[in-house]
Each structure stands twice: as C-alpha cells, then as structure tokens.
Design an enzyme around this catalytic site. Structure first.
Site, PDB file in Angstrom:
ATOM      1  CG  ASP A 121      58.621  27.049  46.387  1.00  0.00           C
ATOM      2  OD1 ASP A 121      59.412  26.101  46.410  1.00  0.00           O
ATOM      3  OD2 ASP A 121      58.658  27.987  47.180  1.00  0.00           O
ATOM      4  CG  ASP A 157      55.291  33.417  40.076  1.00  0.00           C
ATOM      5  OD1 ASP A 157      55.398  32.227  40.445  1.00  0.00           O
ATOM      6  OD2 ASP A 157      55.074  34.354  40.869  1.00  0.00           O
ATOM      7  CB  THR A 195      50.386  25.496  34.957  1.00  0.00           C
ATOM      8  OG1 THR A 195      50.730  26.744  35.562  1.00  0.00           O
ATOM      9  CG2 THR A 195      51.644  24.775  34.519  1.00  0.00           C
ATOM     10  CD  GLU A 196      44.748  24.501  36.621  1.00  0.00           C
ATOM     11  OE1 GLU A 196      45.774  24.123  37.226  1.00  0.00           O
ATOM     12  OE2 GLU A 196      43.865  23.711  36.230  1.00  0.00           O
ATOM     13  CD  GLU A 198      53.184  28.681  31.868  1.00  0.00           C
ATOM     14  OE1 GLU A 198      53.041  27.510  32.256  1.00  0.00           O
ATOM     15  OE2 GLU A 198      53.902  28.977  30.903  1.00  0.00           O
TER      16      GLU A 198
END
Ligand code: SAH
Length: 215
Positions: A121, A157, A195-196, A198
């Site tokens: 985003d 997140d 993911t990175e 994450e």
C-alpha cells in the site's frame, strides 16, 4: 517505503534476465498463458507490489502448474526480484515493471484467477484512500480481470488499512473468508509464506492481518 536509489547498470542487468520479463508486456494482454508457454486452462496468479521478490519466488514453486506474474512499479526493486527468480530458475514466474493503476492495459477480462496484495500500500499516512490498492476503484478493476470465483489474498500489518479494506471488499460484493488479525498464530500459518515486510513487522511484534476476498 523509502525509494531505493537507482541501481547501477540497471539496463545491463535486466538484459541478463530477458526470459523473465517483457519489453512490451501490454502485447501479452489476453494471451499470457500462450506467450509464456502454459496450457490455455492453467491458473494465472498476479502479485501486485512484489517488492524484492521473496514471496513470489517461494510461492511459484508451490504451484508449479500455475502461471505466476509479479508486478512492481519501482524499477530497481523489480530488478532485484527478477534477478532472484532468474538465479532460482523458476520456470513459472514472470515479471511486469509497471504501476497497478494500469492493470487493464496488461490483462484481459477473466484472465486472472488470484491476486496477491502483500503490504503493497502507498501508505495511509498520506491519508489518501483513493490511492490504496484496496480502494473500490481498484477492487472493481480486480473483479473485472479475475475469473468468477477468483480471490484477492490480502495481508497487512496496518489495523486501520485492514478495517478499511474489509469494508471495501464487502461494499464491492466480495465474500470474505480466512479472516484473521493474527495470521502467525492462526491455523493458516502453516501454509503461509512470509514476505520481506511481513518478517520485519513480525520481528517488531506487530500482528499480521490477512483476509481472502472471493468474487
Ligand atoms: N510485497 C513486498 C513489498 C511491500 S512494500 C513485501 O511484502 O515485502 C510495497 C511495494 O509495493 C513497493 O515495492 C512498492 O513499489 C509497490 N507498489 C506500491 N504501489 C504500487 C502500485 N500502484 N503499482 C505497483 N507497485 C506498487
């Protein structure tokens, strides 16, 4: 995310991985399967904002019969993802360096089966809901490009963005499933690829939110 400094030798490095990306990806609209050498009935997965490519290079091998396309607008970041896939020699993973605002120039109606949105985003701190990749205009675009029964798999997140996105999905007629506000402590964690971003957020103790939205 802070913009990455332009990579040195970007064109030369891109030229070493030409089988992973396309000079004119718009020419593939409606025929990605054919162009990439996949059967006409295979599933096509699109990841929007793939970053440096950890997720797609781990996911594509899990779905060897699917055609996996990863899109990233930052050329330097996209290069790193392309090089990662190239080194790993993943046959079903291809890239588009472009902006998700123009997905309809790259894909035909019903061409996609799944769309992954991971932390992709352009941030809420700007407080411009219309630019969020889960704003209704984007969701309408995804609906058009996905075959009936297709899903958007969304992870973030950010609580506020998650709540906003859930409302947008509902508003646009998606059915929600696998809803969790703590993915890493949920039943879905065993199949989850981090993911990175994450991993970074998890290391900071931030819970990962995830939902699957099917249309
Ligand atoms: N998905 C990765 C990267 C997250 S950062 C991860 O989870 O680790 C968000 C990424 O999305 C950035 O690399 C950014 O360039 C990309 N991005 C944001 N908006 C985009 C858009 N409209 N089109 C294409 N890429 C976009």
């Amino acid at each position: 995310m802070a913009r990455m400094r332009a990579k040195k030798h970007l064109p030369e490095r891109m030229a070493r991985c030409t089988e992973r990306w396309f000079e004119d990806p718009k020419a593939n609209k409606g025929k990605w399967r054919e162009v990439c050498g996949f059967p006409s009935d295979c599933e096509v997965f699109l990841e929007v904002g793939c970053g440096k490519g950890k997720f797609c290079t781990e996911m594509a091998p899990r779905f060897p019969n699917a055609l996996y396309i990863a899109l990233e607008r930052d050329p330097s970041v996209c290069l790193l993802a392309i090089e990662k896939a190239h080194r790993a020699e993943i046959p079903n993973l291809f890239f588009i360096q472009a902006d998700a605002n123009f997905l309809e120039e790259y894909f035909e109606e019903d061409e996609l089966n799944r769309i992954y949105l991971n932390f992709s985003d352009p941030w809420t701190r700007q407080n411009k809901p219309k630019r969020r990749l889960t704003y209704r205009t984007f969701l309408e675009q995804y609906k058009k490009l996905m075959k009936k029964g297709g899903s958007v798999l969304f992870k973030t997140d950010n609580d506020e963005l998650f709540d906003f996105s859930v409302e947008e999905f509902k508003e646009c007629g998606f059915e929600l499933s696998e809803y969790t506000r703590d993915l890493h402590n949920s039943e879905w964690d065993k199949d989850n690829v981090r993911t990175e971003f994450e991993q970074k957020f998890a290391d900071q103790g931030i819970n990962i939110k995830r939902v699957v939205a099917t249309y």
